[in-house]
Scaffold this active site. Structure first.
Site, short mmCIF file in Angstrom:
data_model
loop_
_atom_site.label_atom_id
_atom_site.label_comp_id
_atom_site.label_asym_id
_atom_site.label_seq_id
_atom_site.Cartn_x
_atom_site.Cartn_y
_atom_site.Cartn_z
N GLU A 618 0.86 -1.19 0.00
CA GLU A 618 0.00 0.00 0.00
C GLU A 618 0.89 1.24 0.00
O GLU A 618 1.17 1.79 -1.03
CB GLU A 618 -0.92 -0.05 1.21
CG GLU A 618 -2.16 0.82 1.06
CD GLU A 618 -3.25 0.42 2.05
OE1 GLU A 618 -4.17 1.21 2.23
OE2 GLU A 618 -3.17 -0.68 2.64
N GLU A 885 -2.21 0.44 13.49
CA GLU A 885 -3.35 0.86 12.68
C GLU A 885 -4.66 0.67 13.43
O GLU A 885 -5.58 1.48 13.33
CB GLU A 885 -3.38 0.06 11.37
CG GLU A 885 -4.54 0.39 10.45
CD GLU A 885 -4.46 -0.40 9.15
OE1 GLU A 885 -5.11 0.02 8.19
OE2 GLU A 885 -3.73 -1.41 9.10
#
Length: 1020
Positions: A618, A885
């Site tokens: 990502e 996260e």
């Protein structure tokens, strides 16, 4: 630089109390000598009566390309005394007009790779169809390779855009899911060799057809090439295939057509067709150009850029300290160039200008789909301009006279890692004494995308920021696992000695499996593996050049002998200054650890862009993460120039209709009909606002104002009822909140109100009074609609979540008569969850501020110092060294679980502004007027903090003793005033430097105003 109206800033080192600047005079000249003249030859501001010393705009004549400008400043204090800057400063303009670039874009000619790509066939089951139709979705392919002797090198490159797993002689060598590029697998050490069956190698590729959101399906097909030494074997009718069902027999694979004849996969949206790969491998190239110099060089500038990542050299020495240059941009629209003063590097006689070019962000597969977003080959562009003592000028340009060759970097991608074969290295290739062999051929010229803008680097390039050493090495099975002691971002430098041809493999990860091996499930399609093949020539050192990883652990295999801790050293790469701007130390080890988590999280994610995470497939500039974190991030480090670069990316990504996007640079492809989500696209306003507040930087507002207004117009045109219910894109809402019940339109509308309020403030700062009034009215209209839709008479809010309450309160959307009831409901919800938060990305930044501003700093502290799930302290207790996260990163979904994700670190802005008590007054952005207001709590006895503001260092140190005494030391820089709040009871006594003082008491604190200098206060 290419900014036509630069701004000037300076700090004064006066140490006396209350020093104030009353005026300034800036002089700009084309030489140092010119500054000494009564009237400089470029610009003289004249005496300006002002206390401002940050971001003062240049007001002289147009600036010229290539010109170096020198400047100094003279300031006056309140006593009329003048002082001039001791040493002149300077800046230099770059190439301001496109026509000043004379150099061509060049690339290496590789006919062998082009022929290989042409020969690769799609193969499938006998009944497969190349067209999209109902057909078998799984298959297994086989090829038997016979080898009489061990190959020097062997790699398998597989492309199947669904999901596949590759085995060589029964050992898994690679797997991917929905990956639209070739996957490279180094298989040499998995191969067997010998006469007869002893030399037979079985290659199996199991394939699942790609998923698609529409009704049509793709065949289970594969395209592959096996490279063994100098030969290759491509997929064709010599491969075998079978169905994946019991008893299925092997059949001859059907050739469906050439690789480029069909679009077999889908893009990241699982609908749009993905083009066929343009390259099999992502290798690197070398370029060189010899030239002679016959006279002394008095000035030499090297201007370089690339569609790819370059390293430049002159006479064998590296130029600059940048890594992965140029920075990540949308290469279809913009590419940055760097300027180097190389005067000392050029000598009389023979010289060589050289460069290594790798894929970088331009040529690497990107996102979870592995798409090469930017088509075309990697290209280099360089222009060396020399001025001689006799006034002559000479330019060395990239063109077809340059020579090119393959680099020993045989593969390098950002997610996959780098493979380097030291046996292929050519000693001295970048020096004038090198003799080019048959490997070298003329470079080819190429073309950049039509309309691409080449602009100067506006901030620090990615660079080596620091080096760290492993804290432990543990033998696991036949491998060694290195623990760096810190989740970091960058690469490792390898030190090794061993036989020629030995390959050392290094796999990177953030965590370990229970058996001590590295845990890689959360990396998804990112292989995160570097390999180094030894030359065998004594002690060898190697650092990857065109990749980076997010990791704490490195699993090393193939290392000759037993590796010690000295075999690896971590090299931290980022785009930040080395020293944090904010330094914090407290009596709480938990809070100290939280500070370190935030610093390291930003170090790891501010790599050219503010990535969401640095490890998996990502690493994008997710706007939602940036928007909620930017105020914290601008305290942590000086990111003023970084903010300008990122906003350049944000504006480049804006759609024709005015929509900001979810990520910048925009790889996802938001459109006017599908814009960036609330909180995500909103970062196009939130980031400039935070930058302005922190640095007093009006330039970032002026440059981006048209884009910000277009975003506001876009939202309003889609939502004429002042409720943000339309044009929401992916609408991630309060992402990753433990309580997900916050109404998505409530969250979106509250953020719209926040934007309107900020736009009104920024309009006033820019002197746009009509705009300030326009956005004030917009805010009132949103507030009225919000109250009617979501706020109830008993103080409840739709959804009744912590995020719903705190956003309503923070945005000022609650009627005054319900303010107390609403804060009580928020506190009750926190208590009902065992004194835990339930907020996600969009709610968390405001939670503690709302509690403290409504008199519940005690609850804010309770949440801050909590160490059970969900909390910031929980991550610390579980051993995190960067923010996670997810609140439940230790148990969360591995498909979306980064252990280095800065968004929840937004809490530190409250720690800096309310615990350390260092804040800027809203009427004095950039810390010209400072507010010192620490909030104390029994859980914290001592805090020491320093912040390097745009005006100078602000420092606080406070202690709360067991007997209730409060002591505060404050240091205020020159030309700054501070309003100091001293917490205590109205009956307390206040002393300053040991003397009793009488100061006003407001609510819960004594209040005094001070100028620059050091002060010691006691409240008892």
């Amino acid at each position: 630089m290419d900014e036509l109206r630069p701004v000037f800033s300076w700090q004064n080192d006066a140490t006396e109390r209350g020093w104030v600047q009353t005026g300034y005079r800036i002089k700009v000249a084309s030489s140092v000598a010119g500054l000494a003249r009564a009237t400089p030859d470029v610009w003289d501001s004249g005496r300006v009566e002002s206390a401002e010393s940050v971001n003062v705009k240049y007001g002289g004549p147009p600036l010229r390309s290539r010109q170096r400008y020198f400047w100094n400043v003279e300031v006056w204090d309140k006593g009329g005394r003048a002082v001039r800057s001791a040493t002149p400063a300077w800046w230099e303009m770059g190439l301001l007009e496109p026509g000043e670039w004379k150099a061509a874009w060049i690339r290496r000619n590789d006919p062998k790779a082009e022929e290989e790509l042409r020969r690769i066939q799609w193969i499938g089951l006998p009944e497969s169809k190349a067209a999209r139709a109902e057909q078998p979705k799984t298959a297994e392919f086989r090829y038997v390779l016979h080898l009489e002797q061990k190959p020097s090198s062997a790699s398998l490159h597989v492309f199947s855009p669904g999901a596949f797993e590759t085995k060589v002689n029964g050992v898994v060598t690679g797997r991917k899911r929905e990956w639209d590029s070739f996957d490279r697998e180094d298989v040499r050490d998995r191969l067997v060799y010998g006469s007869g069956e002893a030399g037979d190698n079985t290659i199996l590729i199991r394939v699942d057809a790609p998923r698609s959101k529409d009704a049509k399906s793709f065949p289970a097909a594969v395209a592959a090439v096996l490279r063994v030494d100098d030969g290759d074997i491509t997929t064709d009718g010599h491969w075998k295939v079978r169905r994946l069902e019991q008893g299925a027999s092997w059949e001859t694979a059907k050739e469906l057509g050439g690789l480029k004849e069909f679009e077999m996969g889908t893009a990241a949206d699982h609908v749009s067709p993905a083009p066929a790969p343009e390259r099999v491998s992502t290798d690197a190239s070398l370029f060189r150009k010899d030239f002679d110099v016959s006279a002394p060089v008095v000035s030499a500038r090297l201007y370089v850029t690339a569609l790819g990542s370059y390293r430049a050299y002159i006479n064998g020495k590296a130029v600059g300290d940048g890594v992965l240059t140029p920075d990540f941009t949308d290469y279809r629209k913009r590419v940055l160039y760097q300027t180097y003063d190389v005067t000392p590097m050029i000598g009389r006689g023979a010289n060589t200008l050289a460069a290594m070019l790798g894929a970088g962000w331009h040529g690497s597969p990107l996102m979870w789909a592995g798409a090469r977003t930017f088509p075309g080959p990697d290209l280099l562009r360089a222009q060396l301009e020399m001025t001689f003592a006799d006034g002559r000028r000479e330019i060395i340009l990239t063109d077809a006279t340059w020579k090119a060759a393959a680099a020993p970097i045989v593969s390098s991608e950002l997610y996959a890692g780098e493979a380097y074969d030291a046996r292929l290295a050519q000693a001295g290739w970048n020096t004038s004494k090198f003799s080019e062999g048959k490997e070298w051929s003329a470079a080819m010229t190429g073309d950049a995308p039509v309309g691409v803008q080449v602009s100067a680097q506006p901030d620090l390039t990615v660079h080596l920021a620091q080096t760290i050493k492993p804290i432990a090495v543990v033998k696991v099975k036949n491998d060694a696992v290195f623990d760096m002691g810190q989740n970091m971002v960058g690469v490792v430098r390898l030190h090794v000695r061993g036989p020629r041809g030995t390959t050392v493999r290094m796999q990177f990860a953030e965590r370990l499996n229970p058996d001590g091996t590295v845990y890689t499930e959360n990396l998804r399609n990112a292989d995160a593996t570097d390999t180094y093949t030894l030359s065998g020539e004594g002690e060898e050192e190697w650092t990857p050049a065109v990749t980076f990883h997010g990791f704490r652990y490195v699993q090393v295999s193939g290392y000759p002998g037993t590796p010690t801790a000295g075999a690896l050293e971590g090299q931290v790469l980022n785009s930040l200054p080395e020293r944090p701007s904010f330094r914090l130390k407290t009596s709480s080890e938990l809070l100290n650890s939280m500070y370190e988590l935030g610093i390291w999280g930003q170090r790891g994610n501010f790599v050219s862009i503010p990535t969401d995470c640095p490890q998996r497939d990502e690493r994008l500039g997710w706007m939602g993460d940036a928007g909620v974190f930017w105020r914290t991030g601008s305290y942590n480090f000086d990111i003023d120039s970084f903010s300008h670069k990122f906003m350049q990316d944000v504006v480049d990504a804006q759609t024709p209709g005015g929509a900001f996007t979810d990520v910048s640079p925009d790889l996802i492809g938001n459109t006017d009909k599908f814009p960036g989500a609330p909180g995500w696209g909103d970062a196009g306003v939130l980031v400039p606002y935070a930058t302005w507040m922190q640095y007093g930087d009006r330039a970032v507002l002026e440059r981006n104002w048209p884009a910000m207004e277009r975003w506001m117009d876009y939202i309003q045109s889609a939502n004429p009822n002042y409720l943000r219910q339309q044009a929401l894109g992916n609408n991630y809402a309060d992402w990753l909140a433990p309580d997900p019940k916050s109404p998505t339109d409530l969250v979106a509308t509250a953020y719209w109100a926040i934007l309107a309020r900020q736009m009104s403030e920024m309009s006033a700062a820019l002197g746009r009074s009509s705009d300030a009034e326009k956005y004030r009215k917009l805010y009132e209209q949103i507030a009225a609609a919000y109250r009617k839709q979501y706020v109830h008479g008993d103080g409840t809010v739709a959804g009744e979540t912590q995020t719903a309450y705190l956003l309503t309160l923070y945005a000022g959307l609650v009627p005054k008569e319900l303010d107390r009831a609403m804060i009580e409901r928020l506190v009750k919800d926190i208590e009902a969850h065992g004194n835990h938060l339930t907020t996600g990305f969009l709610g968390t930044p405001f939670l503690l501020f709302v509690l403290e501003e409504h008199g519940r700093a005690d609850v804010a502290y309770r949440l801050l110092m909590n160490d059970s799930y969900p909390s910031w302290g929980y991550m610390v207790k579980k051993g995190a060294t960067t923010w996670w996260e997810r609140w439940n990163g230790d148990t969360g979904d591995p498909a979306m679980n980064s252990y280095n994700h800065y968004a929840f670190g937004s809490v530190m802005a409250w720690v800096y502004r309310r615990v350390a008590g260092i804040d800027t007054d809203g009427s004095g952005t950039g810390f010209h007027q400072v507010v010192i207001r620490p909030h104390t709590n029994a859980s914290l006895g001592h805090v020491q903090a320093e912040y390097d503001s745009a005006y100078g260092t602000v420092a606080t140190e406070w202690t709360r003793t067991p007997d209730g005494r409060f002591e505060l030391t404050v240091r205020v820089p020159a030309n700054v005033s501070a309003k100091v709040y001293l917490p205590g009871a109205a009956s307390n006594t206040v002393t300053e430097d040991g003397k009793v003082i009488r100061v006003p008491y407001e609510k819960d604190a004594f209040v005094t105003s001070v100028g620059s200098g050091a002060y010691r206060f006691t409240v008892r």
